[in-house]
Design an enzyme around this catalytic site. Sequence first.
Site, PDB file in Angstrom:
ATOM      1  N   GLU A 271     -27.639 -26.783 -28.383  1.00  0.00           N
ATOM      2  CA  GLU A 271     -26.379 -26.495 -29.071  1.00  0.00           C
ATOM      3  C   GLU A 271     -25.875 -27.702 -29.866  1.00  0.00           C
ATOM      4  O   GLU A 271     -24.703 -28.067 -29.800  1.00  0.00           O
ATOM      5  CB  GLU A 271     -25.320 -26.029 -28.068  1.00  0.00           C
ATOM      6  CG  GLU A 271     -25.723 -24.760 -27.328  1.00  0.00           C
ATOM      7  CD  GLU A 271     -24.651 -24.187 -26.415  1.00  0.00           C
ATOM      8  OE1 GLU A 271     -23.841 -24.978 -25.891  1.00  0.00           O
ATOM      9  OE2 GLU A 271     -24.636 -22.959 -26.234  1.00  0.00           O
ATOM     10  N   ASP A 344     -26.838 -17.162 -20.047  1.00  0.00           N
ATOM     11  CA  ASP A 344     -25.690 -18.050 -19.937  1.00  0.00           C
ATOM     12  C   ASP A 344     -24.570 -17.507 -19.056  1.00  0.00           C
ATOM     13  O   ASP A 344     -23.585 -16.984 -19.593  1.00  0.00           O
ATOM     14  CB  ASP A 344     -25.140 -18.335 -21.343  1.00  0.00           C
ATOM     15  CG  ASP A 344     -24.156 -19.491 -21.351  1.00  0.00           C
ATOM     16  OD1 ASP A 344     -24.004 -20.136 -20.311  1.00  0.00           O
ATOM     17  OD2 ASP A 344     -23.549 -19.744 -22.401  1.00  0.00           O
ATOM     18  N   GLU A 372     -15.767 -18.636 -17.391  1.00  0.00           N
ATOM     19  CA  GLU A 372     -15.886 -18.529 -18.849  1.00  0.00           C
ATOM     20  C   GLU A 372     -16.147 -17.089 -19.291  1.00  0.00           C
ATOM     21  O   GLU A 372     -15.605 -16.632 -20.290  1.00  0.00           O
ATOM     22  CB  GLU A 372     -17.030 -19.432 -19.337  1.00  0.00           C
ATOM     23  CG  GLU A 372     -17.353 -19.225 -20.803  1.00  0.00           C
ATOM     24  CD  GLU A 372     -18.497 -20.106 -21.305  1.00  0.00           C
ATOM     25  OE1 GLU A 372     -19.038 -20.909 -20.529  1.00  0.00           O
ATOM     26  OE2 GLU A 372     -18.834 -19.973 -22.493  1.00  0.00           O
TER      27      GLU A 372
HETATM   28  C1  BDP Z   1     -21.918 -22.309 -22.594  1.00  0.00           C
HETATM   29  C2  BDP Z   1     -20.553 -22.690 -23.027  1.00  0.00           C
HETATM   30  C3  BDP Z   1     -20.501 -24.005 -23.759  1.00  0.00           C
HETATM   31  C4  BDP Z   1     -21.262 -25.048 -22.972  1.00  0.00           C
HETATM   32  C5  BDP Z   1     -22.673 -24.580 -22.751  1.00  0.00           C
HETATM   33  C6  BDP Z   1     -23.469 -25.506 -21.845  1.00  0.00           C
HETATM   34  O1  BDP Z   1     -20.054 -21.661 -23.851  1.00  0.00           O
HETATM   35  O2  BDP Z   1     -19.156 -24.351 -23.912  1.00  0.00           O
HETATM   36  O3  BDP Z   1     -21.259 -26.270 -23.624  1.00  0.00           O
HETATM   37  O4  BDP Z   1     -22.678 -23.348 -22.096  1.00  0.00           O
HETATM   38  O5  BDP Z   1     -23.616 -25.169 -20.679  1.00  0.00           O
HETATM   39  O6  BDP Z   1     -21.751 -21.440 -21.513  1.00  0.00           O
HETATM   40  O7  BDP Z   1     -23.955 -26.531 -22.283  1.00  0.00           O
END
Ligand code: BDP
Length: 680
Positions: A271, A344, A372
């Site tokens: 990401e 996720d 989340e």
């Molecule tokens: C996702 C979240 C994000 C996190 C990412 C992570 O939306 O904010 O940075 O995972 O775990 O669930 O790195």
Amino acid sequence: MFPRKKHLLFLIVLLPFLAHAQEGSQLWLRYKPVEKHIASQRRIGLRDQHKTAQLARKELERYWSGPTIEMHIDKGAKRLKEGYQIKGSASGIHLNAAEPIGLLYGAYHLLRLQETKADMRNLFLEEIPDYDIRILNHWDNLDRTVERGYAGYSLWLWDELPGKLSPRYEQYARANASIGINATVLNNVNASPEILTSEYIVKVKAIAAVFRKYGIKVYLSANFSAPKVLDGLADSDPLRKPVQQWWETKVKEIYQQIPDFGGFLVKANSEGQPGPQDYGRTHADGANMLADALKPYGGLVMWRAFVYNPTAEDRAKQAYQEFVPLDGEFRDNVIIQIKNGPIDFQPREPVTPLFGAMTHTPQMIEFQITQEYLGFSNHLVYLAPLFKETLDSDTYANGPGTTVARVTDGSTFKNKKTAISAVANIGEDANWTGHDFAQANWYAFGRLAWNHQLSSEQIAEEWIRQTFSNDAQFVLPVRQMMMRSREVAVDYMMPLGLHHIFAYGHHYGPEPWGEMEGGRPDWMPWYYHNADTVGVGFDRTTAGSGAVSQYKEPLRSTFNKLESCPENLLLWFHHVPWTHRMKSGRTLWDELCMHYDRGVHEVRAFQKVWDTLQPYVDKQRFEQVQSKLKIQAKDAVWWKDACLLYFQTFSKMPIPYQVERPIHELQELKKIKLDMKHHN
Ligand code: BDP
């Protein structure tokens, strides 16, 4: 308007009483100081002067109303690790441990028995933790916002540190110690390099000093570009000497300040975060460089497997593809940290096939306590059943019975160090977690990290009794409500294996129609649900993306066939016709409607149950939970209407008569845009 003097006076008189209101700040630690005459009749014996052992003695001295306790440290009893033995009867109890922290854990065990009114006539128990490292991951930024945090700003007051220590640091450490948590990562995985500056290291040192007495080690999330960003190195290539030296020097500095520093957690090449691949190196190259720097001090690298890119490849397959070929290449002080599901933290996912697929590399689970994808701190969702579902899943890595718990706890692959982690849901809210019931998820993680064999029911019951009341009239209905709550949330959000149809960015409400011009396809709901006039779901069979092939047999075949795929994961693995007959005899469409409807009805039932329990709960917490349940009930209808009305545009089938009619218009729902700035 500023209150007038008269009002101020009134407030000052009232304050001491207000302070006693049950705003939930005491968590599950509502012990009452023991009365003097009882204390004078029993002894809490301890010779050891270690601070942690003395803390155990003080906790018992203050709150234990049972018989005399003799505490003893037997350094030879290594087998116990951080655990303890308790033996005793009505006349006296022996608490033994190999280390001082074992005595503290044992003390909290005894207090837990007392608070839950357990039978203590004949105690004979031995507790040894299932994992060596039981760690929370805070996604706290240095500006005190918390990524995916719904309980206010971060607990860490960086501006005041190291000079001033908030009393909450110690309360936090005590709460964690009471459930066996022994480590914490203070900052977000999307890490600011700044945490590694000398200025911040002394702040971290001050926090670590408070935690030490409670047996909690501090870890930090490291930004892979730190050498370049902080000190102007040409790059952060892990195979270049100057970069390696930078980390060696940095690690040395950290250990000079914090001799028991735990190590680094790293999100790399994920990401948009920097990582070794920026320089054509592998995850192993990156992790090993940090591991080498930490090795002389006994530090660890927790390297995250949460990596994926917007390619043609199914996102669910990518972590496995990236990491399995690297098996055996990691140093022995690296642990691969893996989210429970392949995508996720969804309301329901199959377990990730990466567990058990690396036999020469230690692996650890990453759960998410912060909700989340489960209604933030507005929805009551008890997560122990979700955690257990993962822990108890069979990977077949080493034949049947190789559960995720056994792959990660060292019993299958004999790892030197074992660990388990979860993303914290803690912030500076008075009740720590936003929703009073979200405290149970913090509690449950700690208890399962200590003993993954505990049942969700048992953990819920312990928590309810300590946090609210021992009255059976209260305990039973609340436990039942908690036990249903995760399945209920799945029903009104994403039943039958649907996933990631959340609103873009904040992940709170439904947005199965979501579209973002130029946005990454793997962040779009349609990528996951694939609804069309024929059916709905992601084809991950061998005829589709082939993700099923990453699982061992018999899982591979079970998931691959429509007839044998568990229905609660059906749309995860298959694109299924709307008219497909489910086991119930209903069509897929009718079944979907039935699940959404059931979710709504069950949340309403939670509201009713809670209202009948008013006599057992203090006013403040009763009302807090009541108002949150109201939001949850409204949200459940929102989810149901949004998903059914949207999917109906594809299925073109009627909503069955026994299902409640939608009360929203799809066009209106599509206009809802939540302002979630504070949550991101
Ligand atoms: C996702 C979240 C994000 C996190 C990412 C992570 O939306 O904010 O940075 O995972 O775990 O669930 O790195």
